[in-house]
Design an enzyme around this catalytic site. Sequence first.
Site, short mmCIF file in Angstrom:
data_model
loop_
_atom_site.label_atom_id
_atom_site.label_comp_id
_atom_site.label_asym_id
_atom_site.label_seq_id
_atom_site.Cartn_x
_atom_site.Cartn_y
_atom_site.Cartn_z
N GLY A 57 41.50 53.32 42.59
CA GLY A 57 40.35 54.65 42.01
C GLY A 57 40.09 54.36 40.38
O GLY A 57 39.46 53.51 40.37
N CYS A 58 39.69 55.44 39.78
CA CYS A 58 39.56 55.27 38.08
C CYS A 58 40.07 53.99 37.51
O CYS A 58 41.12 53.77 37.71
CB CYS A 58 39.17 56.31 37.49
SG CYS A 58 38.92 56.60 35.79
N PHE A 59 38.99 52.91 37.05
CA PHE A 59 39.02 52.38 36.80
C PHE A 59 39.89 52.15 35.25
O PHE A 59 40.34 51.50 34.45
CB PHE A 59 38.51 50.58 36.67
CG PHE A 59 36.87 51.24 35.88
CD1 PHE A 59 36.35 51.95 34.78
CD2 PHE A 59 36.26 50.66 37.12
CE1 PHE A 59 35.04 52.37 34.60
CE2 PHE A 59 34.36 50.77 36.22
CZ PHE A 59 34.66 51.58 35.45
N TRP A 60 39.06 53.37 35.16
CA TRP A 60 40.28 53.83 33.29
C TRP A 60 41.51 53.69 33.62
O TRP A 60 42.58 53.35 32.27
CB TRP A 60 39.39 55.05 32.68
CG TRP A 60 38.45 54.66 32.71
CD1 TRP A 60 37.21 53.85 31.88
CD2 TRP A 60 37.51 56.18 32.78
NE1 TRP A 60 35.65 54.83 31.42
CE2 TRP A 60 35.98 55.78 32.27
CE3 TRP A 60 37.75 57.56 32.59
CZ2 TRP A 60 35.03 57.26 32.32
CZ3 TRP A 60 36.82 58.29 32.16
CH2 TRP A 60 35.41 58.23 31.66
N CYS A 61 42.48 54.79 35.09
CA CYS A 61 43.28 54.75 35.09
C CYS A 61 44.43 53.22 35.34
O CYS A 61 45.49 53.03 35.55
CB CYS A 61 43.87 55.60 36.36
SG CYS A 61 43.03 56.73 35.03
#
Length: 169
Positions: free
Chosen positions: A11-15
């Site tokens: 998913g979102c690489f930030w997370c």
Amino acid sequence: MNINTAYFAGGCFWCMTKPFDTFDGIEKVTSGYMGGHIENPTYEQVKSGTSGHLETVEIQYDVALFSYNKLLEIFFSVIDPLDTGGQYQDRGPQYQTAIFYTNDHQKELAETYIEQLKNTINADKAIATKILPASQFYKAEDYHQDFYKKNPERYAEEQKIRQEYKNKQ
């Protein structure tokens, strides 16, 4: 030091950065893109869902201190392996989950882990997480790197929304 590299799309690489970045033996976690058909994609191209890339983290780890199986455990603890449409509030093909292996040993460990996972979860759906050979990794723009450190308030909000989404399932 014996440094190895692993790639996970969750998913979102930030997370995906912080869950790996906080352990001894993890040398570096880099946000980027893998699996698409455009060279040197931009965030906007990947975000559009048309480049074929997945938001991916590259993890450099010391094999004397950290095992690939431990990386798999962390990865599966922060994703929904049954979700075919993205991850939690992040929807679209660029947010699908995958394990990109760099050698046969990583591939075998990932396959074994998923087989064990199938036996432990009670689900009518198949595991959506793909196991794919690693391809060219493109580092994301600098403002995406270490997002949780640079933007703690926004990261906390993303995590809160993600947790609320998990709780609804």
